[in-house]
Write an enzyme that holds these catalytic residues in place. Structure first.
Site, PDB file in Angstrom:
ATOM      1  N   THR A  26     -13.314 -17.512  28.813  1.00 43.55           N
ATOM      2  CA  THR A  26     -12.223 -18.241  28.176  1.00 43.55           C
ATOM      3  C   THR A  26     -11.996 -19.594  28.828  1.00 43.55           C
ATOM      4  O   THR A  26     -11.815 -20.608  28.138  1.00 43.55           O
ATOM      5  CB  THR A  26     -10.935 -17.401  28.209  1.00 43.55           C
ATOM      6  OG1 THR A  26     -11.178 -16.164  27.532  1.00 43.55           O
ATOM      7  CG2 THR A  26      -9.773 -18.126  27.557  1.00 43.55           C
ATOM      8  N   LYS A  61      -9.307  -9.661  20.362  1.00 41.69           N
ATOM      9  CA  LYS A  61     -10.685 -10.143  20.430  1.00 41.69           C
ATOM     10  C   LYS A  61     -11.651  -8.962  20.519  1.00 41.69           C
ATOM     11  O   LYS A  61     -11.283  -7.881  20.966  1.00 41.69           O
ATOM     12  CB  LYS A  61     -10.881 -11.099  21.608  1.00 41.69           C
ATOM     13  CG  LYS A  61     -10.692 -10.474  22.976  1.00 41.69           C
ATOM     14  CD  LYS A  61     -10.845 -11.530  24.063  1.00 41.69           C
ATOM     15  CE  LYS A  61     -10.669 -10.963  25.437  1.00 41.69           C
ATOM     16  NZ  LYS A  61     -11.652  -9.983  25.844  1.00 41.69           N
ATOM     17  N   PHE A  88     -15.225 -12.124  34.174  1.00 38.58           N
ATOM     18  CA  PHE A  88     -15.727 -11.815  32.827  1.00 38.58           C
ATOM     19  C   PHE A  88     -14.936 -12.582  31.765  1.00 38.58           C
ATOM     20  O   PHE A  88     -15.225 -13.731  31.503  1.00 38.58           O
ATOM     21  CB  PHE A  88     -15.704 -10.300  32.587  1.00 38.58           C
ATOM     22  CG  PHE A  88     -16.731  -9.589  33.427  1.00 38.58           C
ATOM     23  CD1 PHE A  88     -18.024  -9.433  32.977  1.00 38.58           C
ATOM     24  CD2 PHE A  88     -16.402  -9.107  34.680  1.00 38.58           C
ATOM     25  CE1 PHE A  88     -18.981  -8.804  33.759  1.00 38.58           C
ATOM     26  CE2 PHE A  88     -17.345  -8.476  35.474  1.00 38.58           C
ATOM     27  CZ  PHE A  88     -18.640  -8.320  35.012  1.00 38.58           C
ATOM     28  N   CYS A  89     -13.957 -11.958  31.138  1.00 40.38           N
ATOM     29  CA  CYS A  89     -13.260 -12.575  30.013  1.00 40.38           C
ATOM     30  C   CYS A  89     -12.484 -13.828  30.417  1.00 40.38           C
ATOM     31  O   CYS A  89     -12.403 -14.778  29.635  1.00 40.38           O
ATOM     32  CB  CYS A  89     -12.366 -11.554  29.323  1.00 40.38           C
ATOM     33  SG  CYS A  89     -13.334 -10.209  28.588  1.00 40.38           S
ATOM     34  N   VAL A  90     -11.926 -13.850  31.621  1.00 35.83           N
ATOM     35  CA  VAL A  90     -11.236 -15.055  32.074  1.00 35.83           C
ATOM     36  C   VAL A  90     -12.242 -16.196  32.202  1.00 35.83           C
ATOM     37  O   VAL A  90     -11.994 -17.313  31.744  1.00 35.83           O
ATOM     38  CB  VAL A  90     -10.479 -14.807  33.393  1.00 35.83           C
ATOM     39  CG1 VAL A  90      -9.959 -16.113  33.987  1.00 35.83           C
ATOM     40  CG2 VAL A  90      -9.328 -13.830  33.169  1.00 35.83           C
TER      41      VAL A  90
END
Length: 180
Positions: A121, A84, A116-118
Site C-alpha cells: 500500500t 480488498k 506485506f499489505c502495508v
C-alpha cells in the site's frame, strides 16, 4: 488534506498475537487506538481497508470471525470501510477514487502487516503521488520464514521493511510525533 488509513487490523491478526507469534511491535494495537482517537478528535477522515481472502481456509474471509475488526480499530459511523482481495489497499477497492474525491493528498498508514499489505500500500500510494506518513509504532510486524530455510526474526524483518519504505516511499514517524 490528510487522512488515516488502517489496514487489516482484524481478529485474524489478534489470533496470531494470542497464539504467541513473535511480533516486533506488541503495543501496536494500543498505538493504533491512540492514533485513531487523536485523528477522530481532530475530525480527520479515517478509512479502514480490511482483507477478504478468497482462499477457503483463510480466517480473513468476509463473514468469518477472523475478518472482524480488532477492538483497537473498529470503524465508527461515517468512516469508510473497503474490502480488498489482494495485498495493496488500492487494488480493486476504489481507494484512489475515494481519496481524490475528498481532496486527500496525505496518508497516515497504520496496521498490518508491515512487510506485506502495508508495504504494498505504501509503495502504491507513493507511486500515485500521495505523501505517506508511516507511524512505525502503529504497525504490526511478524517474523518470516526465510527463503533458504530457517526463520527471520520479527525485529529484523521490521527493521529492513521500515528501512526500505523510509528510504524512498514514506516519512517514518511515530503516533506521538504526529499528535504534536
Amino acid at each position: 488534506m490528510r487522512a488515516v488509513l488502517v489496514i487489516d487490523m482484524q481478529e485474524g491478526m489478534a489470533d496470531r498475537i494470542r497464539a504467541g507469534r513473535p511480533t516486533a511491535t506488541p503495543d501496536a494495537p494500543d498505538r493504533i487506538a491512540a492514533l485513531l482517537a487523536k485523528a477522530r478528535g481532530r475530525g480527520m477522515p479515517v478509512i479502514h481497508v480490511l482483507h477478504d481472502d478468497p482462499h477457503p481456509d483463510s480466517p480473513f474471509r468476509l463473514g468469518l470471525p477472523g475478518a472482524e475488526p480488532m477492538p483497537c480499530a473498529v470503524p465508527q459511523d461515517g468512516e469508510a470501510v473497503l474490502w480488498k482481495h489482494g495485498s495493496s489497499a488500492f487494488h480493486g477497492t476504489g481507494l484512489d477514487t475515494h481519496l481524490k474525491e475528498r481532496g486527500i493528498t496525505e496518508l497516515v498508514i497504520a496496521g498490518a502487516v508491515a512487510a506485506f499489505c502495508v508495504t504494498s500500500t505504501v509503495r502504491q500510494a507513493s507511486d500515485l503521488g500521495y505523501k505517506v506518513l508511516l507511524p512505525q509504532d502503529a504497525l504490526l510486524g511478524f517474523d518470516l520464514p526465510a527463503h533458504d530455510g530457517g526463520l527471520i526474526d520479527a525485529g529484523t524483518v521490521f527493521r529492513v521493511t521500515l528501512s526500505l519504505l523510509g528510504a524512498d516511499f514514506a516519512t517514518l514517524t511515530t503516533v506521538d510525533a504526529l499528535a504534536a
